[in-house]
Design a protein around this motif. Structure first.
Motif, PDB file in Angstrom:
ATOM      1  N   ARG A   1      42.055  28.271  32.560  1.00 26.37           N
ATOM      2  CA  ARG A   1      42.449  29.715  31.959  1.00 26.37           C
ATOM      3  C   ARG A   1      43.750  29.934  32.899  1.00 26.37           C
ATOM      4  O   ARG A   1      44.258  30.983  32.500  1.00 26.37           O
ATOM      5  CB  ARG A   1      41.335  30.806  32.217  1.00 26.37           C
ATOM      6  CG  ARG A   1      40.112  30.464  31.529  1.00 26.37           C
ATOM      7  CD  ARG A   1      38.825  31.262  32.077  1.00 26.37           C
ATOM      8  NE  ARG A   1      39.190  32.685  31.730  1.00 26.37           N
ATOM      9  CZ  ARG A   1      38.492  33.679  32.262  1.00 26.37           C
ATOM     10  NH1 ARG A   1      37.678  33.669  32.877  1.00 26.37           N
ATOM     11  NH2 ARG A   1      38.844  34.971  31.927  1.00 26.37           N
ATOM     12  N   SER A   2      44.344  29.313  33.550  1.00 20.07           N
ATOM     13  CA  SER A   2      45.634  29.324  34.301  1.00 20.07           C
ATOM     14  C   SER A   2      46.484  28.320  33.575  1.00 20.07           C
ATOM     15  O   SER A   2      46.356  27.123  33.565  1.00 20.07           O
ATOM     16  CB  SER A   2      45.480  29.302  35.780  1.00 20.07           C
ATOM     17  OG  SER A   2      46.602  29.267  36.482  1.00 20.07           O
TER      18      SER A   2
ATOM     19  N   LYS B   1      46.165  43.313  27.934  1.00 26.30           N
ATOM     20  CA  LYS B   1      44.937  43.194  28.899  1.00 26.30           C
ATOM     21  C   LYS B   1      44.104  42.021  28.278  1.00 26.30           C
ATOM     22  O   LYS B   1      43.595  41.080  29.038  1.00 26.30           O
ATOM     23  CB  LYS B   1      44.648  44.040  29.789  1.00 26.30           C
ATOM     24  CG  LYS B   1      43.500  43.800  30.840  1.00 26.30           C
ATOM     25  CD  LYS B   1      42.803  45.040  31.471  1.00 26.30           C
ATOM     26  CE  LYS B   1      41.714  44.735  32.325  1.00 26.30           C
ATOM     27  NZ  LYS B   1      41.064  45.853  32.984  1.00 26.30           N
ATOM     28  N   HIS B   2      43.565  42.562  27.180  1.00 24.44           N
ATOM     29  CA  HIS B   2      42.679  41.742  26.612  1.00 24.44           C
ATOM     30  C   HIS B   2      42.986  40.404  26.129  1.00 24.44           C
ATOM     31  O   HIS B   2      42.048  39.477  25.732  1.00 24.44           O
ATOM     32  CB  HIS B   2      42.021  42.570  25.284  1.00 24.44           C
ATOM     33  CG  HIS B   2      43.118  42.808  24.324  1.00 24.44           C
ATOM     34  ND1 HIS B   2      44.396  43.313  24.420  1.00 24.44           N
ATOM     35  CD2 HIS B   2      43.303  42.439  23.092  1.00 24.44           C
ATOM     36  CE1 HIS B   2      45.397  43.410  23.551  1.00 24.44           C
ATOM     37  NE2 HIS B   2      44.563  42.757  22.322  1.00 24.44           N
ATOM     38  N   VAL B   3      44.167  40.163  26.133  1.00 19.69           N
ATOM     39  CA  VAL B   3      44.681  38.794  25.605  1.00 19.69           C
ATOM     40  C   VAL B   3      44.845  38.008  27.113  1.00 19.69           C
ATOM     41  O   VAL B   3      44.534  36.800  27.203  1.00 19.69           O
ATOM     42  CB  VAL B   3      45.783  38.780  24.689  1.00 19.69           C
ATOM     43  CG1 VAL B   3      46.528  37.286  24.435  1.00 19.69           C
ATOM     44  CG2 VAL B   3      45.502  39.556  23.349  1.00 19.69           C
TER      45      VAL B   3
ATOM     46  N   PRO C   1      42.969  34.863  34.975  1.00 24.52           N
ATOM     47  CA  PRO C   1      41.845  35.599  35.460  1.00 24.52           C
ATOM     48  C   PRO C   1      41.981  36.705  36.367  1.00 24.52           C
ATOM     49  O   PRO C   1      43.070  36.435  37.260  1.00 24.52           O
ATOM     50  CB  PRO C   1      40.767  34.648  35.942  1.00 24.52           C
ATOM     51  CG  PRO C   1      41.274  33.317  35.332  1.00 24.52           C
ATOM     52  CD  PRO C   1      42.630  33.262  35.373  1.00 24.52           C
TER      53      PRO C   1
ATOM     54  N   SER D   1      44.306  38.238  30.184  1.00 23.92           N
ATOM     55  CA  SER D   1      43.210  38.147  31.034  1.00 23.92           C
ATOM     56  C   SER D   1      42.453  36.866  30.829  1.00 23.92           C
ATOM     57  O   SER D   1      41.650  36.181  31.762  1.00 23.92           O
ATOM     58  CB  SER D   1      42.250  39.460  31.245  1.00 23.92           C
ATOM     59  OG  SER D   1      41.694  39.393  29.817  1.00 23.92           O
ATOM     60  N   ARG D   2      42.591  36.198  29.373  1.00 23.39           N
ATOM     61  CA  ARG D   2      42.035  35.102  29.067  1.00 23.39           C
ATOM     62  C   ARG D   2      42.791  33.786  29.893  1.00 23.39           C
ATOM     63  O   ARG D   2      42.044  33.067  30.168  1.00 23.39           O
ATOM     64  CB  ARG D   2      42.005  34.802  27.663  1.00 23.39           C
ATOM     65  CG  ARG D   2      41.069  36.046  26.821  1.00 23.39           C
ATOM     66  CD  ARG D   2      41.285  35.746  25.280  1.00 23.39           C
ATOM     67  NE  ARG D   2      40.801  36.994  24.682  1.00 23.39           N
ATOM     68  CZ  ARG D   2      40.983  37.220  23.403  1.00 23.39           C
ATOM     69  NH1 ARG D   2      41.986  36.283  22.904  1.00 23.39           N
ATOM     70  NH2 ARG D   2      40.338  38.238  22.622  1.00 23.39           N
ATOM     71  N   THR D   3      43.844  33.955  29.828  1.00 24.22           N
ATOM     72  CA  THR D   3      45.005  32.863  30.653  1.00 24.22           C
ATOM     73  C   THR D   3      45.040  33.131  32.188  1.00 24.22           C
ATOM     74  O   THR D   3      45.053  32.273  32.920  1.00 24.22           O
ATOM     75  CB  THR D   3      46.157  32.995  30.068  1.00 24.22           C
ATOM     76  OG1 THR D   3      45.871  32.901  28.683  1.00 24.22           O
ATOM     77  CG2 THR D   3      46.977  31.973  30.577  1.00 24.22           C
TER      78      THR D   3
ATOM     79  N   THR E   1      42.681  43.505  36.738  1.00 20.43           N
ATOM     80  CA  THR E   1      41.282  44.055  37.173  1.00 20.43           C
ATOM     81  C   THR E   1      41.327  45.498  37.702  1.00 20.43           C
ATOM     82  O   THR E   1      41.786  45.625  38.748  1.00 20.43           O
ATOM     83  CB  THR E   1      40.813  43.091  37.903  1.00 20.43           C
ATOM     84  OG1 THR E   1      40.653  41.671  37.444  1.00 20.43           O
ATOM     85  CG2 THR E   1      39.257  43.227  38.515  1.00 20.43           C
TER      86      THR E   1
END
Length: 776
Positions: free
Chosen positions: A745-746, A395-397, A403, A399-401, A407
């Protein structure tokens, strides 16, 4: 058991009593009251041994019996005939009550006795009542009848039931029998009747004067001159007796419990010291007196050692693997476990099972080659402190790509892998170079709430034992080489929140049981050759926020029930075989952020209800067979930031809606490859954030609006080629585009430029290096 001799002795003694009665009757001086008819009758017994006496006796029988020779009482019965001083002195009875007669077994009378008649004491005034006489083996019943006891008891045993048989005649004598009298019982009876306990006169054991009758006379005892060593009856207290009995029982139970605890402690210490580990045949041959072929690898029916005990608790398939292959991950883990148990002999079964499952996973996936394996297999470090990744499913990686990825799930992330009891809750080994295949022993960790092994070199299949992890809320097997199907047992994971089987090599139908997991928030099944249809049950997924079913082989239509998932935010159905129309019910998805159904076989029109999805930031329907016009309601999607992509639909016709000029935050407008016609709207010049404007391969006509010059600073790709009807001169400002790719980010629509200005230099269109015909 009462013998015939006993009955004969009792009968002889009874005859003495009867004879004495006749003597009293013959001598009026001894008579107090004339005998009644009832008193004159001698009751007979029903004892089988007295069958001959069952007929009523006559006077002749009695007279003959009274001529019995001396010594008839020589069987050892010594009768002490005592006259009480008052009725209350007779066995604790009250005045007017019955007098109990007890037979006492004493020593035989002297042989020189000259008279075998009982010694008599004159009756007193207080004893002019019927005196019951206890006959052995008899009891008194209503009406004065005398009946034999059902079960004769030997002399000397106290009778617990029934009342003593009685024989009534004038005068009073009490005959005591020490063998049948319970001092404590008589004392209690006297106390209950309110009288003072009477001293048993048979204690004196004196022979009656004048006689060789064999009868003892009790001497009266004066309390003031009573000897100190005279036995005294103890007061009976039922409550005290119960308390003493309860106290003794508690003391006994306490001693037993302490003994059991001590034995268990000793046993555990001995087992810990002498527990044998697994040894190879060479080691065994050194320690045995007679060489053998080595330890048996077959499990014994009943464990005979600590190691065999733990072996018996493992699954059958695991035991078979351990015994058949000493180099298997299971066998290596079992060796490690035996060493660990010896260093920590008091581990619970849950801890043993947990350690074993983790160690099998380590050996089965090449733990020595992991990128990080800190503390793994360390006997001195609790397994809850063995290394795992800091987040579930990267998730920590990710979620950068993407958004919004996961969540709200595990926020904040847990600080430890285990609960307060040391049971594993979270096992995360993403991007850690795991190889091999996942062992079935992994599914012994039934306390797991999340399991994530993402981005690995794992092969093999997903075991049906997955269904044992009923507490799972999150499961991620993503980006691996795993094959096979999704087991139907996945439907047993009723607590599932996030299910991620993404970009593996799985195939086959999506099991229908999966669609019963209505608590899911996230479901990723894309990136593999999964088949099937979207069921109508999707409408019951009231918590679903993210559904990614891209890059598969799904067929059928998009169910209208999809519109019932009000919580849905991201719906990605790309690269499947979906057909049919886009249901207008999707307009109910007011929380939708990302909707993409590109590269399918969708037909029909774009529903105008799309304009209701005002939260959308991305809409992609490229590469389908959509027809009709672009609805003007698309211009209401003012939050579109990433892309509006309707390219390559072939049958999409009509003009470009001027309302698209309202999408001022849009970065990608891609509507090429259709049959659009007419002029390019000047309103597009207001798309101040636009990176890419692709209008190629349509039927657009007329000149390029000068308002598009405002896009020079943001555009990096402007495609006009494939529109042969375009004419006029290109604005100078767009000949040199200064824009660069915006990094989103997508990755759903990433930048592929810059490509600059793309147009066809024709006789109709010139400028930007293309010479214009003077005629233009």
């Amino acid at each position: 058991m009462v013998t015939k001799e006993d009955n004969d002795e009792e009968a002889a003694f009874l005859m003495k009593v009867v004879c004495e009665r006749q003597r009293i009757q013959a001598d009026p001086s001894h008579r107090v009251h004339p005998p009644s008819a009832e008193q004159e009758q001698l009751h007979h017994t029903n004892d089988p041994q007295d069958a001959a006496q069952n007929q009523p006796r006559t006077d002749a029988d009695t007279s003959a019996a009274c001529t019995h020779t001396p010594g008839a009482n020589s069987a050892g019965f010594s009768s002490s005939l005592v006259r009480p001083t008052s009725a209350d002195d007779i066995s604790g009875t009250t005045n007017g009550g019955p007098i109990r007669v007890v037979i006492s077994k004493l020593s035989p009378p002297p042989t020189e006795a000259a008279n075998d008649e009982p010694h008599l004491l004159p009756p007193t005034e207080s004893t002019n009542k019927e005196v019951p006489v206890v006959l052995p083996n008899q009891m008194q019943v209503e009406g004065g009848e005398v009946e034999e006891q059902a079960t004769p008891q030997p002399m000397g045993l106290r009778r617990e039931q029934g009342r003593p048989a009685s024989l009534s005649f004038p005068g009073a004598f009490a005959i005591f029998n020490t063998g049948m009298t319970d001092t404590a019982t008589e004392t209690q009876t006297q106390e209950e009747n309110g009288t003072e306990p009477a001293v048993n006169s048979t204690l004196s054991n004196e022979i009656a004067p004048g006689g060789n009758s064999g009868l003892a006379v009790a001497n009266p005892v004066d309390e003031e001159t009573q000897p100190d060593d005279l036995p005294m009856a103890q007061d009976y207290n039922a409550e005290s007796q119960d308390q003493d009995r309860e106290k003794r029982m508690k003391q006994f139970k306490t001693k037993v419990l302490l003994g059991v605890i001590v034995l268990l402690a000793i046993n555990l210490i001995v087992v810990a010291i002498f527990t044998p580990g697994k040894k190879n045949p060479e080691e065994n041959s050194e320690t045995t007196v007679a060489p053998t072929e080595g330890p048996s690898r077959n499990p014994s029916p009943a464990p005979t050692s600590y190691s065999e005990y733990w072996l018996s608790l493992l699954p059958t398939t695991t035991v078979s693997t351990i015994l058949e292959n000493q180099d298997s991950p299971q066998s290596r883990a079992y060796d490690w476990l035996l060493d660990d148990i010896q260093s920590s002999p008091f581990l619970s079964y849950d801890r043993i099972k947990q350690k074993f499952a983790l160690v099998v996973l380590y050996f089965a996936t090449g733990g020595d080659n992991w990128l990080k394996n800190t503390n793994w297999l360390n006997h001195t470090v609790h397994e809850c402190d063995w290394f795992t990744q800091p987040a579930f499913a990267r998730k920590h990686v990710i979620s950068r790509t993407f958004p919004g990825y996961l969540t709200g799930f595990l926020e904040p992330p847990p600080l430890t892998n285990c609960d307060t009891d040391g049971q594993y809750l979270h096992l995360w080994l993403d991007q850690n170079n795991l190889g091999g295949s996942l062992p079935e022993e992994l599914y012994m960790l039934t306390s797991l709430q999340t399991l994530s092994i993402d981005t690995s070199n794992l092969v093999g299949t997903i075991s049906s034992l997955l269904g044992q992890l009923t507490k799972l809320e999150g499961l991620s097997y993503a980006n691996s080489l795993m094959t096979g199907t999704i087991p139907s047992e996945v439907g047993l994971l009723s607590n599932m929140n996030s299910l991620i089987f993404w970009h593996n090599q799985l195939n086959g139908l999506i099991p229908s049981e999966l669609w019963s997991l209505t608590k899911m928030d996230t479901i990723f099944l894309g990136g593999q050759n999964l088949q099937g249809k979207l069921p109508t049950e999707l409408g019951t997924f009231s918590k679903l926020r993210w559904m990614m079913l891209d890059d598969g082989n799904l067929t059928g239509t998009i169910p209208t029930e999809l519109g019932q998932i009000e919580t849905l935010e991201r719906c990605i159905l790309n690269h499947n075989q979906f057909s049919g129309t886009i249901p207008s019910e999707i307009g109910m998805l007011s929380n939708m952020l990302l909707m993409s159904f590109r590269n399918n076989n969708m037909v029909g029109t774009l529903p105008s209800e799309l304009g209701l999805l005002t939260a959308l930031i991305l809409l992609s329907g490229r590469s389908n067979q959509l027809s009709s016009q672009i609805p003007s309601e698309i211009g209401l999607l003012t939050n579109l930031v990433v892309t509006l992509n309707l390219q390559d639909n072939e049958f999409l016709t009509g003009t470009i809606p001027t309302e698209l000029g309202r999408l001022t935050q849009l970065h990608f407008l891609e509507i090429q490859g259709n049959q659009l016609s007419g002029k390019i709207p000047s309103e597009l010049g207001g798309l101040s954030a636009l990176d890419v404007l692709n209008l190629a391969s349509n039927g657009l006509s007329d000149s390029i609006p000068q308002e598009l010059s405002a896009l020079q600073e943001t555009l990096h790709t402007f495609a006009l080629h494939g529109n042969p009807l375009l004419g006029g001169t290109l604005p100078d400002a767009i000949c040199s585009l200064n824009g660069t790719c915006t990094k989103f980010r997508s990755k759903l629509d990433s930048c592929t430029g810059p490509q600059g200005l793309l147009f066809d230099c024709t006789d109709l269109l010139c400028g930007c290096g293309c010479s214009c015909d003077d005629s233009n």
